[in-house]
Design a protein around this motif. Sequence first.
Motif, PDB file in Angstrom:
ATOM      1  N   LEU A   3       0.830  -1.207   0.000  1.00  8.10           N
ATOM      2  CA  LEU A   3       0.000   0.000   0.000  1.00  8.10           C
ATOM      3  C   LEU A   3       0.860   1.251   0.000  1.00  8.10           C
ATOM      4  CD1 LEU A   3      -3.280   0.679   1.798  1.00  8.10           C
ATOM      5  CD2 LEU A   3      -1.398   2.282   2.193  1.00  8.10           C
ATOM      6  N   TRP A   4       1.934   1.237   0.770  1.00  9.92           N
ATOM      7  CA  TRP A   4       2.808   2.405   0.900  1.00  9.92           C
ATOM      8  C   TRP A   4       3.441   2.764  -0.440  1.00  9.92           C
ATOM      9  CZ3 TRP A   4       5.639   2.569   6.204  1.00  9.92           C
ATOM     10  CH2 TRP A   4       5.993   3.885   6.516  1.00  9.92           C
ATOM     11  N   LEU A   5       3.926   1.738  -1.147  1.00 10.97           N
ATOM     12  CA  LEU A   5       4.561   1.989  -2.438  1.00 10.97           C
ATOM     13  C   LEU A   5       3.535   2.402  -3.491  1.00 10.97           C
ATOM     14  CD1 LEU A   5       7.160  -0.925  -2.494  1.00 10.97           C
ATOM     15  CD2 LEU A   5       7.617   1.512  -2.134  1.00 10.97           C
ATOM     16  N   ALA A   6       2.355   1.785  -3.462  1.00 12.89           N
ATOM     17  CA  ALA A   6       1.302   2.187  -4.402  1.00 12.89           C
ATOM     18  C   ALA A   6       0.885   3.629  -4.151  1.00 12.89           C
ATOM     19  CB  ALA A   6       0.100   1.248  -4.284  1.00 12.89           C
ATOM     20  N   ALA A   7       0.775   4.007  -2.871  1.00 13.87           N
ATOM     21  CA  ALA A   7       0.406   5.385  -2.540  1.00 13.87           C
ATOM     22  C   ALA A   7       1.459   6.359  -3.059  1.00 13.87           C
ATOM     23  CB  ALA A   7       0.243   5.524  -1.028  1.00 13.87           C
ATOM     24  N   ARG A   8       2.731   6.003  -2.904  1.00 12.66           N
ATOM     25  CA  ARG A   8       3.793   6.894  -3.394  1.00 12.66           C
ATOM     26  C   ARG A   8       3.714   7.048  -4.897  1.00 12.66           C
ATOM     27  NH1 ARG A   8       6.034  10.314  -4.923  1.00 12.66           N
ATOM     28  NH2 ARG A   8       8.108  11.178  -4.491  1.00 12.66           N
ATOM     29  N   ALA A   9       3.382   5.967  -5.603  1.00 16.42           N
ATOM     30  CA  ALA A   9       3.233   6.043  -7.057  1.00 16.42           C
ATOM     31  C   ALA A   9       2.065   6.938  -7.446  1.00 16.42           C
ATOM     32  CB  ALA A   9       3.043   4.643  -7.636  1.00 16.42           C
ATOM     33  N   GLU A  10       1.065   7.067  -6.563  1.00 15.27           N
ATOM     34  CA  GLU A  10      -0.095   7.935  -6.806  1.00 15.27           C
ATOM     35  C   GLU A  10       0.161   9.372  -6.354  1.00 15.27           C
ATOM     36  OE1 GLU A  10      -2.837   7.135  -8.313  1.00 15.27           O
ATOM     37  OE2 GLU A  10      -2.994   4.946  -8.234  1.00 15.27           O
ATOM     38  N   GLY A  11       1.356   9.622  -5.798  1.00 12.44           N
ATOM     39  CA  GLY A  11       1.659  10.951  -5.288  1.00 12.44           C
ATOM     40  C   GLY A  11       1.113  11.214  -3.905  1.00 12.44           C
ATOM     41  N   LEU A  12       0.698  10.151  -3.208  1.00 11.12           N
ATOM     42  CA  LEU A  12       0.160  10.286  -1.849  1.00 11.12           C
ATOM     43  C   LEU A  12       1.239  10.005  -0.820  1.00 11.12           C
ATOM     44  CD1 LEU A  12      -3.231   8.341  -2.188  1.00 11.12           C
ATOM     45  CD2 LEU A  12      -2.903  10.829  -2.219  1.00 11.12           C
ATOM     46  N   GLY A  13       1.146  10.706   0.309  1.00  9.21           N
ATOM     47  CA  GLY A  13       2.028  10.447   1.427  1.00  9.21           C
ATOM     48  C   GLY A  13       1.380   9.488   2.406  1.00  9.21           C
ATOM     49  N   VAL A  14       2.198   8.706   3.087  1.00 12.22           N
ATOM     50  CA  VAL A  14       1.739   7.768   4.116  1.00 12.22           C
ATOM     51  C   VAL A  14       2.629   7.925   5.336  1.00 12.22           C
ATOM     52  CG1 VAL A  14       1.409   5.342   4.747  1.00 12.22           C
ATOM     53  CG2 VAL A  14       0.874   6.104   2.422  1.00 12.22           C
ATOM     54  N   GLY A  15       2.011   7.977   6.501  1.00 11.36           N
ATOM     55  CA  GLY A  15       2.762   8.001   7.752  1.00 11.36           C
ATOM     56  C   GLY A  15       2.273   6.898   8.673  1.00 11.36           C
ATOM     57  N   TRP A  16       3.192   6.097   9.179  1.00 12.92           N
ATOM     58  CA  TRP A  16       2.849   4.983  10.080  1.00 12.92           C
ATOM     59  C   TRP A  16       2.962   5.493  11.513  1.00 12.92           C
ATOM     60  CZ3 TRP A  16       4.617  -0.692   8.957  1.00 12.92           C
ATOM     61  CH2 TRP A  16       4.122  -1.542   9.945  1.00 12.92           C
ATOM     62  N   VAL A  17       1.848   5.457  12.240  1.00 12.48           N
ATOM     63  CA  VAL A  17       1.821   5.878  13.639  1.00 12.48           C
ATOM     64  C   VAL A  17       1.772   4.630  14.509  1.00 12.48           C
ATOM     65  CG1 VAL A  17       0.686   7.310  15.379  1.00 12.48           C
ATOM     66  CG2 VAL A  17       0.500   7.915  12.946  1.00 12.48           C
ATOM     67  N   SER A  18       2.764   4.473  15.371  1.00  9.00           N
ATOM     68  CA  SER A  18       2.838   3.275  16.207  1.00  9.00           C
ATOM     69  C   SER A  18       2.939   3.611  17.692  1.00  9.00           C
ATOM     70  CB  SER A  18       4.042   2.412  15.789  1.00  9.00           C
ATOM     71  OG  SER A  18       5.245   3.158  15.920  1.00  9.00           O
ATOM     72  N   ILE A  19       2.776   4.878  18.035  1.00  6.55           N
ATOM     73  CA  ILE A  19       2.949   5.279  19.435  1.00  6.55           C
ATOM     74  C   ILE A  19       1.572   5.395  20.089  1.00  6.55           C
ATOM     75  CG2 ILE A  19       3.988   6.982  21.003  1.00  6.55           C
ATOM     76  CD1 ILE A  19       5.843   7.750  18.670  1.00  6.55           C
ATOM     77  N   PHE A  20       1.012   4.279  20.407  1.00  9.96           N
ATOM     78  CA  PHE A  20      -0.158   4.164  21.268  1.00  9.96           C
ATOM     79  C   PHE A  20      -0.331   2.696  21.633  1.00  9.96           C
ATOM     80  CE2 PHE A  20      -1.481   3.224  17.163  1.00  9.96           C
ATOM     81  CZ  PHE A  20      -1.863   4.316  16.407  1.00  9.96           C
ATOM     82  N   ARG A  21      -1.142   2.468  22.612  1.00 15.37           N
ATOM     83  CA  ARG A  21      -1.379   1.103  23.054  1.00 15.37           C
ATOM     84  C   ARG A  21      -2.367   0.432  22.109  1.00 15.37           C
ATOM     85  NH1 ARG A  21       0.947   0.413  27.908  1.00 15.37           N
ATOM     86  NH2 ARG A  21       1.378   2.278  29.149  1.00 15.37           N
ATOM     87  N   GLN A  22      -2.081  -0.812  21.740  1.00 17.65           N
ATOM     88  CA  GLN A  22      -2.989  -1.530  20.848  1.00 17.65           C
ATOM     89  C   GLN A  22      -4.381  -1.646  21.443  1.00 17.65           C
ATOM     90  OE1 GLN A  22      -0.838  -5.237  20.026  1.00 17.65           O
ATOM     91  NE2 GLN A  22      -0.493  -4.534  17.940  1.00 17.65           N
ATOM     92  N   SER A  23      -4.452  -1.775  22.749  1.00 21.43           N
ATOM     93  CA  SER A  23      -5.762  -1.886  23.397  1.00 21.43           C
ATOM     94  C   SER A  23      -6.597  -0.634  23.173  1.00 21.43           C
ATOM     95  CB  SER A  23      -5.592  -2.145  24.897  1.00 21.43           C
ATOM     96  OG  SER A  23      -4.830  -1.109  25.510  1.00 21.43           O
ATOM     97  N   ILE A  30      -6.458   1.415  20.492  1.00 25.79           N
ATOM     98  CA  ILE A  30      -6.939   1.383  19.109  1.00 25.79           C
ATOM     99  C   ILE A  30      -8.034   0.343  18.951  1.00 25.79           C
ATOM    100  CG2 ILE A  30      -6.273   0.925  16.714  1.00 25.79           C
ATOM    101  CD1 ILE A  30      -5.307   3.595  17.893  1.00 25.79           C
ATOM    102  N   ARG A  31      -7.867  -0.796  19.598  1.00 28.69           N
ATOM    103  CA  ARG A  31      -8.901  -1.832  19.527  1.00 28.69           C
ATOM    104  C   ARG A  31     -10.231  -1.309  20.069  1.00 28.69           C
ATOM    105  NH1 ARG A  31      -6.235  -5.878  21.397  1.00 28.69           N
ATOM    106  NH2 ARG A  31      -6.082  -7.123  19.501  1.00 28.69           N
ATOM    107  N   GLU A  32     -10.179  -0.565  21.157  1.00 30.37           N
ATOM    108  CA  GLU A  32     -11.414  -0.045  21.743  1.00 30.37           C
ATOM    109  C   GLU A  32     -12.032   1.041  20.856  1.00 30.37           C
ATOM    110  OE1 GLU A  32     -12.927   2.461  25.675  1.00 30.37           O
ATOM    111  OE2 GLU A  32     -10.883   1.677  25.570  1.00 30.37           O
ATOM    112  N   ILE A  33     -11.206   1.971  20.386  1.00 29.98           N
ATOM    113  CA  ILE A  33     -11.727   3.090  19.580  1.00 29.98           C
ATOM    114  C   ILE A  33     -12.375   2.588  18.300  1.00 29.98           C
ATOM    115  CG2 ILE A  33     -11.040   5.126  18.239  1.00 29.98           C
ATOM    116  CD1 ILE A  33      -8.775   5.497  20.370  1.00 29.98           C
ATOM    117  N   LEU A  34     -11.792   1.568  17.678  1.00 29.37           N
ATOM    118  CA  LEU A  34     -12.286   1.070  16.389  1.00 29.37           C
ATOM    119  C   LEU A  34     -13.197  -0.143  16.542  1.00 29.37           C
ATOM    120  CD1 LEU A  34      -9.051   1.418  14.195  1.00 29.37           C
ATOM    121  CD2 LEU A  34     -10.904   3.075  14.562  1.00 29.37           C
ATOM    122  N   SER A  35     -13.511  -0.512  17.778  1.00 31.06           N
ATOM    123  CA  SER A  35     -14.416  -1.641  18.053  1.00 31.06           C
ATOM    124  C   SER A  35     -13.928  -2.931  17.397  1.00 31.06           C
ATOM    125  CB  SER A  35     -15.847  -1.317  17.574  1.00 31.06           C
ATOM    126  OG  SER A  35     -16.345  -0.168  18.205  1.00 31.06           O
TER     127      SER A  35
END
Length: 251
Positions: free
Chosen positions: A151-171, A173-178
């Motif tokens: 996905l990241w490489l395809a997005a770059r080919a489309e001229g889109l930026g992608v940022g990976w956010v990993s600084i939070f507890r998985q629990s 994110i699991r709760e917020i997104l059900s």
Amino acid sequence: MKNSTPGHQAHHHFDDAERAAVYRNILARRDVRGQFLPDPVADDVLARILTAAHFAPSVGFMQPWSFVVIRNQHVKQRVHDAFTVANAEAVQMFEGKQREVYSGLRLQGILEAPVNLCITCDRDRAGPVVIGRTHIKAMDIYSTVCAVQNLWLAARAEGLGVGWVSIFRQSAIREILSLPERIIPIAYLCVGHVSHFLDQPELQTAGWRQRLPLDELVHFDGWGGDRPDGVVLRDALRRAQEDASRGIPPT
């Protein structure tokens, strides 16, 4: 019987321009944090990059990934709040100059990016016994990360930026997104059009870390092993890395 005609072989190869474009895309990919524009991402473009992710390799053809598309600002705010809590914890894990540098880094674009994506892994999707995962149980997680990279490489080919956010507890994110309990959030990505892409990775420019010399990371026939003819490959690796560092695709 295999067809060995030149035409058949050519069908399996990219021409020079196509090959250069692939490498250029890889070298130009960046983790985007602070350059997002408010312009919406068109659904047909989003469909293309999600399709690229879905065509990633997966061990045992598990296809363990799912994609949560987040455009709602309230949901983004909750994720941002979870990041803020975790980031305050993270800054205390560094000391001295590192803490100072860390505090000045922009590590997310959750609210600014028009689209957020959570790529997840369903560890039960292919059943209890999966080809290729019989002895390394994490292969489903590794497969999902391949989808992230696609996905990241395809997005770059489309001229889109992608940022990976990993600084939070998985629990959180699991709760917020059900997310169901069996579903693991693997990558939370910020996606959107950007004002520009950085020439070098931001952490490298900030002096956090430099790219390691590739020729020192290659071993022959076992860890720490070398070969008399290995010097040729190591020289080639050094030249290739020097070109890549300047954004020059291989010729």
